[in-house]
Design an enzyme around this catalytic site. Structure first.
Site, PDB file in Angstrom:
ATOM      1  N   PRO A   1       0.824  -1.212   0.000  1.00  0.00           N
ATOM      2  CA  PRO A   1       0.000   0.000   0.000  1.00  0.00           C
ATOM      3  C   PRO A   1       0.859   1.264   0.000  1.00  0.00           C
ATOM      4  O   PRO A   1       2.029   1.241   0.391  1.00  0.00           O
ATOM      5  CB  PRO A   1      -0.797  -0.110   1.295  1.00  0.00           C
ATOM      6  CG  PRO A   1       0.052  -0.956   2.188  1.00  0.00           C
ATOM      7  CD  PRO A   1       0.801  -1.898   1.284  1.00  0.00           C
ATOM      8  N   ASP A   2       0.282   2.350  -0.437  1.00  0.00           N
ATOM      9  CA  ASP A   2       0.959   3.634  -0.410  1.00  0.00           C
ATOM     10  C   ASP A   2       1.031   4.090   1.048  1.00  0.00           C
ATOM     11  O   ASP A   2       0.004   4.283   1.685  1.00  0.00           O
ATOM     12  CB  ASP A   2       0.168   4.641  -1.243  1.00  0.00           C
ATOM     13  CG  ASP A   2       0.910   5.934  -1.463  1.00  0.00           C
ATOM     14  OD1 ASP A   2       1.800   6.271  -0.638  1.00  0.00           O
ATOM     15  OD2 ASP A   2       0.603   6.624  -2.444  1.00  0.00           O
ATOM     16  N   PRO A   3       2.230   4.258   1.606  1.00  0.00           N
ATOM     17  CA  PRO A   3       2.342   4.599   3.034  1.00  0.00           C
ATOM     18  C   PRO A   3       2.030   6.056   3.350  1.00  0.00           C
ATOM     19  O   PRO A   3       1.835   6.409   4.510  1.00  0.00           O
ATOM     20  CB  PRO A   3       3.811   4.308   3.346  1.00  0.00           C
ATOM     21  CG  PRO A   3       4.510   4.585   2.057  1.00  0.00           C
ATOM     22  CD  PRO A   3       3.546   4.115   0.986  1.00  0.00           C
ATOM     23  N   TYR A   4       1.970   6.901   2.352  1.00  0.00           N
ATOM     24  CA  TYR A   4       1.883   8.330   2.588  1.00  0.00           C
ATOM     25  C   TYR A   4       0.578   8.779   3.220  1.00  0.00           C
ATOM     26  O   TYR A   4       0.498   9.860   3.763  1.00  0.00           O
ATOM     27  CB  TYR A   4       2.137   9.101   1.284  1.00  0.00           C
ATOM     28  CG  TYR A   4       3.465   8.715   0.693  1.00  0.00           C
ATOM     29  CD1 TYR A   4       4.653   9.006   1.367  1.00  0.00           C
ATOM     30  CD2 TYR A   4       3.548   8.015  -0.497  1.00  0.00           C
ATOM     31  CE1 TYR A   4       5.875   8.622   0.854  1.00  0.00           C
ATOM     32  CE2 TYR A   4       4.775   7.632  -1.022  1.00  0.00           C
ATOM     33  CZ  TYR A   4       5.931   7.943  -0.338  1.00  0.00           C
ATOM     34  OH  TYR A   4       7.139   7.560  -0.845  1.00  0.00           O
TER      35      TYR A   4
END
Length: 126
Positions: free
Chosen positions: A90-93
């Site tokens: 997943p995109d951690p941002y």
């Protein structure tokens, strides 16, 4: 053996990893300050034994870019993971600090499986 990282788009070419990613990685002993973003090139499919995607969208992009003779090299990175059922990083941002920790957990798990895969491949090569 060579390992590299590249994106399917060139939006951040030449830039270092996000500061938060560097900070969280550094806490685990991974130092990313020397890394600069670059875009995947046609030579990557020739040069590398594996071209790994973090998610299905990037997998599809890589498959479109990849010559037919190298399609078997393109895989999802988390296909090498053994300790979780997730198949996409997943995109951690957008997940706060826990998002970065979770991504590092996934990456470490997949790296263990990837190292084992490479060992097996080297055994069979002789």
């Amino acid at each position: 053996m060579a390992v590299d990282s590249a994106g399917t788009g060139g939006w951040h070419a030449g830039e270092p990893p996000d500061r938060r990613a560097r900070d969280f990685a550094g806490k685990r002993g991974y130092f990313l300050d020397h890394i600069r973003a670059r875009q995947v090139t046609p030579d990557d499919f020739e040069q590398f034994d594996l071209v790994l995607a973090m998610d299905r969208d990037n997998l599809a992009n890589l498959q479109r870019m990849c010559p037919k003779k190298h399609q078997s090299k393109v895989r999802l990175f988390l296909s090498f993971a053994s300790s979780n059922d997730e198949r996409e990083v997943p995109d951690p941002y957008y997940g706060g600090p826990q998002g970065f920790e979770h991504v590092l957990d996934l990456v470490e798990d997949a790296c263990e499986g990837l190292v084992e895969h490479v060992r097996e491949q080297l055994k069979h090569r002789g």
